[in-house]
Design an enzyme around this catalytic site. Structure first.
Site, mmCIF file in Angstrom:
data_model
loop_
_atom_site.group_PDB
_atom_site.id
_atom_site.type_symbol
_atom_site.label_atom_id
_atom_site.label_comp_id
_atom_site.label_asym_id
_atom_site.label_seq_id
_atom_site.Cartn_x
_atom_site.Cartn_y
_atom_site.Cartn_z
ATOM 1 N N ASP A 183 -21.763 53.648 -30.810
ATOM 2 C CA ASP A 183 -22.078 52.978 -29.549
ATOM 3 C C ASP A 183 -22.881 51.703 -29.775
ATOM 4 O O ASP A 183 -23.380 51.446 -30.874
ATOM 5 C CB ASP A 183 -22.813 53.935 -28.587
ATOM 6 C CG ASP A 183 -23.895 54.767 -29.274
ATOM 7 O OD1 ASP A 183 -24.365 54.354 -30.356
ATOM 8 O OD2 ASP A 183 -24.271 55.812 -28.737
ATOM 9 N N ASN A 185 -30.355 65.042 -22.594
ATOM 10 C CA ASN A 185 -29.472 65.402 -21.469
ATOM 11 C C ASN A 185 -28.107 65.895 -21.952
ATOM 12 O O ASN A 185 -27.188 66.061 -21.156
ATOM 13 C CB ASN A 185 -29.311 64.206 -20.516
ATOM 14 C CG ASN A 185 -28.555 63.037 -21.145
ATOM 15 O OD1 ASN A 185 -28.162 63.092 -22.306
ATOM 16 N ND2 ASN A 185 -28.351 61.986 -20.370
ATOM 17 N N HIS A 189 -26.046 64.323 -24.057
ATOM 18 C CA HIS A 189 -25.023 63.313 -24.386
ATOM 19 C C HIS A 189 -24.776 63.280 -25.892
ATOM 20 O O HIS A 189 -25.635 63.633 -26.689
ATOM 21 C CB HIS A 189 -25.373 61.932 -23.817
ATOM 22 C CG HIS A 189 -26.513 61.206 -24.457
ATOM 23 N ND1 HIS A 189 -27.214 60.207 -23.822
ATOM 24 C CD2 HIS A 189 -27.093 61.305 -25.685
ATOM 25 C CE1 HIS A 189 -28.132 59.721 -24.621
ATOM 26 N NE2 HIS A 189 -28.089 60.375 -25.760
ATOM 27 N N GLU A 218 -22.537 60.222 -21.190
ATOM 28 C CA GLU A 218 -23.554 60.812 -20.335
ATOM 29 C C GLU A 218 -22.969 61.978 -19.532
ATOM 30 O O GLU A 218 -21.740 62.101 -19.406
ATOM 31 C CB GLU A 218 -24.091 59.730 -19.384
ATOM 32 C CG GLU A 218 -24.733 58.541 -20.088
ATOM 33 C CD GLU A 218 -26.151 58.811 -20.583
ATOM 34 O OE1 GLU A 218 -26.431 59.923 -21.079
ATOM 35 O OE2 GLU A 218 -26.991 57.894 -20.478
#
Ligand code: PGA
Length: 245
Positions: free
Chosen positions: A69, A138, A140, A145
């Protein structure tokens, strides 16, 4: 198939990850590697650089890398970019040729079109043999996400507030400075990797790790898709593994 390995300390876990990569490069010196950024991989890269320099791991002259990313709008000249992170921690210490180190496009004209072409570039290179992953609090992986479709290709995504807060420490503790969007390999892209090595260190990853590997497979917890992958190593320290059954 998930192989969970729990280590008492991060250096022990890091050694194991370097061992796994060394075996991969021994078997296939021209491997295509998927690489990650963040706090978790830093000790892993430090160990790899030390081993390569000492001749205890194959040199990377035939390796090709694709990163997971990058922040939208940050060029490689920006010290906050993941491109700069990779140059600092791995590419320059190992003297990797720029044409063998791919980062997702994140600036410039026709961005969406070039983002869509990233998966094709991976395919043309032969596909990712070995993918390093972290996991967000979270759940990811990359910047996929919660809510990301499980079959997503490489795409542009909005970062959640929780991710911007989690990454604020890289931006002078100001979440407002964290870019709002990123380009990330998709979940489908990640799932095509031959072997996946996911590292999780520290108690703040424990809940996500439990939901990823002991909960249902759901877009609400993107890492849970890895339960469907045939060859995943989860390398954790005791704190991160504390809530696993
Ligand atoms: P970290 O990030 O290694 O900085 O904890 C992991 C991630 O968000 O995927």
């Amino acid at each position: 198939m998930m192989h969970l390995e729990v280590f008492r300390t991060v250096p022990e876990a890091t050694h194991r990850m370097a061992d796994l990569l060394a075996a991969q490069l021994e078997e296939r010196p021209g491997s295509v590697l998927g690489l990650a950024t963040g706090a978790t991989p830093i000790p892993v890269y430090r160990e790899i650089v030390a081993r390569v320099k000492a001749g205890r791991m194959n040199d990377w002259s035939r390796v090709t890398t694709f990163n997971l990313d990058e922040y939208v709008g940050l060029s490689g000249e920006d010290p906050h970019s993941f491109t700069a992170f990779m140059r600092l921690h791995l590419f320059e210490p190992l003297h990797l040729a720029p044409e063998r180190t791919f980062m997702p496009p994140a600036t410039g004209e026709e961005l969406e079109k070039r983002v869509r072409a990233y998966d094709e570039q991976i395919h043309v290179a032969g596909g990712i043999d070995w993918q390093l992953l972290g996991i967000g609090r979270n759940g990811h992986i990359g910047f996929n996400e919660p809510g990301t479709p499980l079959d997503s290709p490489t795409h542009i995504t909005d970062l959640t507030e929780s991710t911007r807060v989690a990454n604020a420490s890289w931006f002078g503790d100001d979440a407002g400075q964290v870019p709002r969007q990123a380009v990330t390999m998709g979940l489908a892209t990640i799932m095509r990797s031959g072997t996946i090595v996911l590292a999780a260190f520290g108690g703040n990853k424990a809940a996500a790790l439990r939901r990823a590997f002991a909960g249902e497979i759901t877009p609400a917890l993107p890492a849970s898709i890895l339960q469907r992958h045939p060859h995943v190593f989860v390398i954790a320290d005791e704190q991160a593994a504390a809530l696993l059954p």
